[in-house]
Each structure stands twice: as structure tokens, then as C-alpha cells.
Design an enzyme around this catalytic site. Structure first.
Site, mmCIF file in Angstrom:
data_model
loop_
_atom_site.group_PDB
_atom_site.id
_atom_site.type_symbol
_atom_site.label_atom_id
_atom_site.label_comp_id
_atom_site.label_asym_id
_atom_site.label_seq_id
_atom_site.Cartn_x
_atom_site.Cartn_y
_atom_site.Cartn_z
ATOM 1 C CD GLU A 64 73.683 110.337 -30.092
ATOM 2 O OE1 GLU A 64 72.320 109.764 -30.466
ATOM 3 O OE2 GLU A 64 74.281 110.749 -29.333
ATOM 4 C CB CYS A 219 65.009 104.573 -16.073
ATOM 5 S SG CYS A 219 63.052 104.820 -16.175
ATOM 6 C CB CYS A 226 62.462 102.435 -8.693
ATOM 7 S SG CYS A 226 61.744 102.186 -10.076
#
Ligand code: SF4
Length: 382
Positions: A64, A219, A226
Site C-alpha cells: 500500500e 474507471c 463505461c
């Protein structure tokens, strides 16, 4: 002092339903349908990544931190090298800073590496070398904020903690057609509220990873796909034709031009070059660099030579131009002019200053431009 409790929507700045957005997400059926669609898509589309599937908090934490502001493809080899060299948090804590910085070199945002190292030491000193599993302790570690703590504990332990980072911020803004930029405090609070309420009761970590993955692969910032998105039928931005205008742009940054001077100071006695460890609080702290000066202290190479005399106690003779490097740091667009320089000064090494040959510079963690200059010197060496 850091907040030490997971903030709920109620305890954070309260989410403002008056902000322009589509409120259908507040219906339980809407949320359960989005969860199901997203988790089904993730089951089929998740990338195989070296940190995926692990429940080792140390590895999740490392991934992370490395992924902040950095692409997955860039992170993979760094993650693999890092975990090979430091397989446990105790190994990382016991390492010297130079070897941590060296493994991080090229990944950028070097503060992350220093905070990672500092946090590993705290984990050894205060938690017996075991990465803590409770939110307040994780949040109190250096370099860990609300998002990272939520990511680590949801992914490694399945704790029901929300996350909002770059990918989910964009995805969630579009799903609910929040047209206020997420840098706005109220809009940000709305997204955290959404992130908390959209989480399933179980498998929160999988859900969080799925949302980040959809943001990264489908996205995307400029050109969201889309037509391939499993959430298209629920997406308010798509329904309103707003997918490319949300989340919008932050105010244009006003860039400042700046010229700096680097001196490739060579000892006439040993044929070695002077480098120094960048002190805390400066750009590239903890890495090594060639003497480098800029405004307001040096507006010419001669002024840089005077600064070198003051800071390093070396009297140098400036020679020919060596290399010009253009690069950007935050709001600065920097032109770095590097010059050869010679000195008769004694070339003694100490903790934060070394005289090294072009070959020896290869093993030192250098700043980005320092590495380019070291490569330049290496090419000059017969
Ligand atoms: Fe993003 Fe388009 Fe999917 Fe909406 S439909 S979440 S804008 S990719």
C-alpha cells in the site's frame, strides 16, 4: 496528535446530503446490487499481483505504501526485491537507512521509505516485532493515515474499515455523481460516508481491493471504459453523461522556473568525487547527492562554488559544463546545470560525506538527478 479511533460518518465531518450528487446510493438495494456486481467482476478480473491473497499485514502495508502515487507495474519489482531483502518487519527495522533507501531508489517520494523504516522500528520496540492488528495502534505508526490503516486491516484481517484513495475517490465520486471536487472537505466526507456504507458485512478487504481495481483498470481518470464496467447501470455519472467531467480538476498549479547548480567536485589527489547525505527536512532527505545549490543562495556557478566552500570546506576550481538536467519537483520546474570542478582538498570520508569513484557511486542510494550525474561520470571513466 492523531485520531486513534476509526471515524464513522457521524464522527468525521458529517456527510452533507445537500452537496450536489445522486442520493440513490442511500437505498440498501442499490448498495447490495453494486456490491454483488463489483465482487463478481473482481472474481473474474482481478490481476495476479505479488501482494494479493496475503494476510501478512507487513506485506499489505508495504504494497500500500509503495502504491501511493505509483503505478502497479513500477511497484512489482520493487516489492519483490524489498520483501526478498527484508522478509519480516524485524529485518526492515534492523536494516541501516542507506540500504533501505537504496532499495527504494527510483520509486520516488522518498519520505515513504524513511517513514516505513521508522514505523518498522516502532513495531519492534512497542509491539514485539509483530505488526499490530488494532486500528488505533496502526494509525499511530509513522506514515500511516486513515486510508492506509483501513486498507491494511481490511485486506489482511477482513476488518470492516472503509478506504478512500485516488482510485476509489474517483470511482465513488462518479457512482454517486458528486460534482464537487473531492478536495473539498464536505465532498470528501461524503465519499468516506459512502465508502463506509457500501462495505459488505464480510469480506471488506476483498470489496476494497475490488473497488481500487475497478478504478485502476476500468474507471480510469481520462477515459473510463463505461461499456465494460459492471457498475454502468448503477452509475449516476454515466447516466448523466458526466463520467469524464467528474471528479474535475483541481486549480491549475502555478509552476515556478528555477535554475540550480551541481558541482562534480573531483579530488586531484584521489580522482574521487564528493557526495553528501541530504539532511532531514530537505528534498531527497536520506539520499546522497553531489553538492547542489540554487536560489536564494546561488544564482551562478561561481556562487555555487562559494557555497561549496562554506558548506563542505572545499575550495574548488570550476571547470567545463558537464550536463544539464531538467526535472520537476512539486511546483518547481528546475534546470540543473552541472559543472566539473577540481579541488586539492583532503578527501576524508565521514558519516554524511564521502569521496567515491564513479564505480563506487553505483552502490550508493542517490537522488534522481544524482544518479544521472553518476552515470554520466561512469561513461567518462575509461
Ligand atoms: Fe466509471 Fe463509467 Fe463505470 Fe461509471 S460506468 S463507474 S464512470 S467506468
Amino acid at each position: 496528535m492523531k485520531t486513534t479511533k476509526p471515524r464513522s460518518a457521524a464522527s468525521a465531518l458529517s456527510s452533507d446530503s445537500a452537496l450536489p450528487h445522486d442520493a440513490r446510493w442511500r437505498q440498501p438495494r442499490w448498495r447490495s446490487d453494486v456490491r454483488r456486481r463489483l465482487l463478481d467482476w473482481f472474481a473474474d478480473s482481478a490481476r495476479q499481483l505479488p501482494w494479493r491473497g496475503t494476510q501478512d499485514r507487513y506485506r499489505v502495508w508495504l504494497s500500500e505504501i509503495m502504491l501511493q502515487q505509483t503505478q502497479v507495474v513500477t511497484v512489482i519489482p520493487y516489492f519483490e526485491r524489498f520483501t526478498k531483502r527484508f522478509p519480516t518487519v524485524a529485518d526492515l527495522a534492523a536494516a541501516d537507512e542507506a540500504s533501505v533507501m537504496q532499495l527504494w531508489e527510483g520509486l520516488g517520494y522518498y519520505r515513504r521509505a524513511r517513514q516505513l523504516h521508522a514505523a518498522a522500528k516502532v513495531i519492534v520496540e512497542q509491539h514485539g516485532g509483530v505488526f499490530p492488528g488494532d486500528y488505533p495502534s496502526v494509525l499511530n505508526l509513522p506514515g500511516i493515515g486513515r486510508y492506509t490503516a483501513g486498507a491494511i486491516l481490511s485486506i489482511a484481517d477482513g476488518q470492516r474499515l472503509p478506504i478512500v484513495e485516488a482510485n476509489t475517490q474517483r470511482l465513488y465520486s462518479r457512482l454517486i455523481a458528486s460534482t464537487t471536487h473531492p478536495s473539498d472537505r464536505a465532498a470528501n466526507a461524503l465519499l468516506w460516508d459512502f465508502a463506509e456504507q457500501i462495505l459488505p458485512r464480510r469480506d471488506s478487504g476483498t470489496f476494497n481491493q475490488a473497488a481500487m481495481e475497478l478504478g485502476a483498470l476500468v474507471c480510469t481518470p481520462q477515459d473510463p471504459a463505461c461499456s465494460q464496467c459492471p457498475l454502468q447501470v448503477r452509475c449516476a455519472a454515466h447516466g448523466q453523461g458526466l463520467e469524464t467531467t467528474i471528479p474535475g480538476k483541481v486549480k491549475n498549479v502555478q509552476y515556478e522556473q528555477r535554475t540550480e547548480f551541481a558541482l562534480l567536485v573531483r579530488s586531484r589527489r584521489t580522482d574521487k568525487y564528493l557526495v553528501y547525505r541530504v539532511p532531514d527536512g530537505q528534498r531527497w532527505a536520506g539520499l546522497w547527492d553531489f553538492p547542489r545549490f540554487g536560489p536564494p543562495h546561488a544564482d551562478s556557478v561561481q556562487a555555487a562554488a562559494e557555497q561549496a566552500q562554506q558548506h563542505f570546506d572545499v575550495s574548488v576550481t570550476v571547470g567545463s559544463p558537464a550536463k544539464t538536467i531538467r526535472h520537476g519537483v512539486t511546483k518547481y520546474r528546475i534546470t540543473l546545470q552541472a559543472f566539473h570542478a577540481d579541488t586539492d582538498a583532503a578527501s576524508r570520508n565521514c558519516d554524511d560525506r564521502k569521496w567515491l569513484s564513479a564505480d563506487q557511486l553505483k552502490t550508493l542510494p542517490l537522488s534522481v538527478t544524482g544518479r544521472k550525474l553518476a552515470q554520466y561520470l561512469d561513461h567518462l571513466t575509461p
